[in-house]
Design an enzyme around this catalytic site. Structure first.
Site, PDB file in Angstrom:
ATOM      1  N   SER A   1       0.825  -1.208   0.000  1.00 33.43           N
ATOM      2  CA  SER A   1       0.000   0.000   0.000  1.00 33.43           C
ATOM      3  C   SER A   1       0.858   1.257   0.000  1.00 33.43           C
ATOM      4  O   SER A   1       1.517   1.534  -0.988  1.00 33.43           O
ATOM      5  CB  SER A   1      -1.043   0.023   1.115  1.00 33.43           C
ATOM      6  OG  SER A   1      -2.003   1.030   0.817  1.00 33.43           O
TER       7      SER A   1
ATOM      8  N   HIS B   1       3.554  14.587   5.997  1.00 39.93           N
ATOM      9  CA  HIS B   1       3.470  16.037   5.819  1.00 39.93           C
ATOM     10  C   HIS B   1       4.130  16.623   7.066  1.00 39.93           C
ATOM     11  O   HIS B   1       3.748  16.261   8.182  1.00 39.93           O
ATOM     12  CB  HIS B   1       2.026  16.514   5.690  1.00 39.93           C
ATOM     13  CG  HIS B   1       1.301  15.830   4.582  1.00 39.93           C
ATOM     14  ND1 HIS B   1       1.492  16.143   3.261  1.00 39.93           N
ATOM     15  CD2 HIS B   1       0.420  14.807   4.602  1.00 39.93           C
ATOM     16  CE1 HIS B   1       0.734  15.355   2.508  1.00 39.93           C
ATOM     17  NE2 HIS B   1       0.081  14.531   3.309  1.00 39.93           N
TER      18      HIS B   1
ATOM     19  N   CYS C   1      -1.598  -3.581   3.475  1.00 38.15           N
ATOM     20  CA  CYS C   1      -2.592  -4.610   3.168  1.00 38.15           C
ATOM     21  C   CYS C   1      -2.025  -5.972   3.549  1.00 38.15           C
ATOM     22  O   CYS C   1      -0.824  -6.193   3.486  1.00 38.15           O
ATOM     23  CB  CYS C   1      -2.940  -4.588   1.683  1.00 38.15           C
ATOM     24  SG  CYS C   1      -3.732  -3.049   1.179  1.00 38.15           S
TER      25      CYS C   1
END
Length: 126
Positions: free
Chosen positions: A63, A68, A83
């Site tokens: 995945s 940020h 996943c």
């Protein structure tokens, strides 16, 4: 309960601002955290903002990891979504927290793709 994946939303506080504003170092930490968790890295993309801050994504076979940063606040918002059950996303989160020299990390884990109970959705005329 079977889920398709695990998604951790991490709030990492009290980080070293110089680290959080170093694009190359953030990219290395993110890639290394994916590898330490046992993930297979596919692609990476990172951007440094002016005057400060970095956003980036590491695409893994399982995945993704995203970040940020707000160096002026010593804060990083991190998502780790994996996943399957082969990878432990907490390993990646804990590694990043350590490498950012963070004072505190809070996180929430969300189980993604739980199909135990099917809910029928009917269209309505609004």
């Amino acid at each position: 309960m079977n889920e398709l994946g695990r998604h951790i939303l991490a709030e990492i506080y009290g980080c070293d601002g110089e680290i959080l504003n170093n694009k190359d170092f953030i990219e290395k930490i993110m890639v290394d955290s994916a590898l330490k968790a046992g993930a297979e890295v596919r692609e990476v993309a990172f951007h440094k903002f002016s005057p400060q801050g970095i956003s980036g994504v590491v695409i893994i076979s399982e995945s993704h990891l995203t970040i940020h940063t707000w160096p002026e606040l010593g804060y990083a918002a991190v998502d780790v979504f994996t996943c399957g059950d082969r990878i432990n996303p907490w390993d990646a989160c804990n590694y990043m927290t350590e490498k950012f020299n963070a004072k505190n990390m809070t996180a929430t884990e969300i189980k993604r793709g739980i199909f135990e109970q099917v809910v029928e959705v009917k269209a309505s005329n609004i």
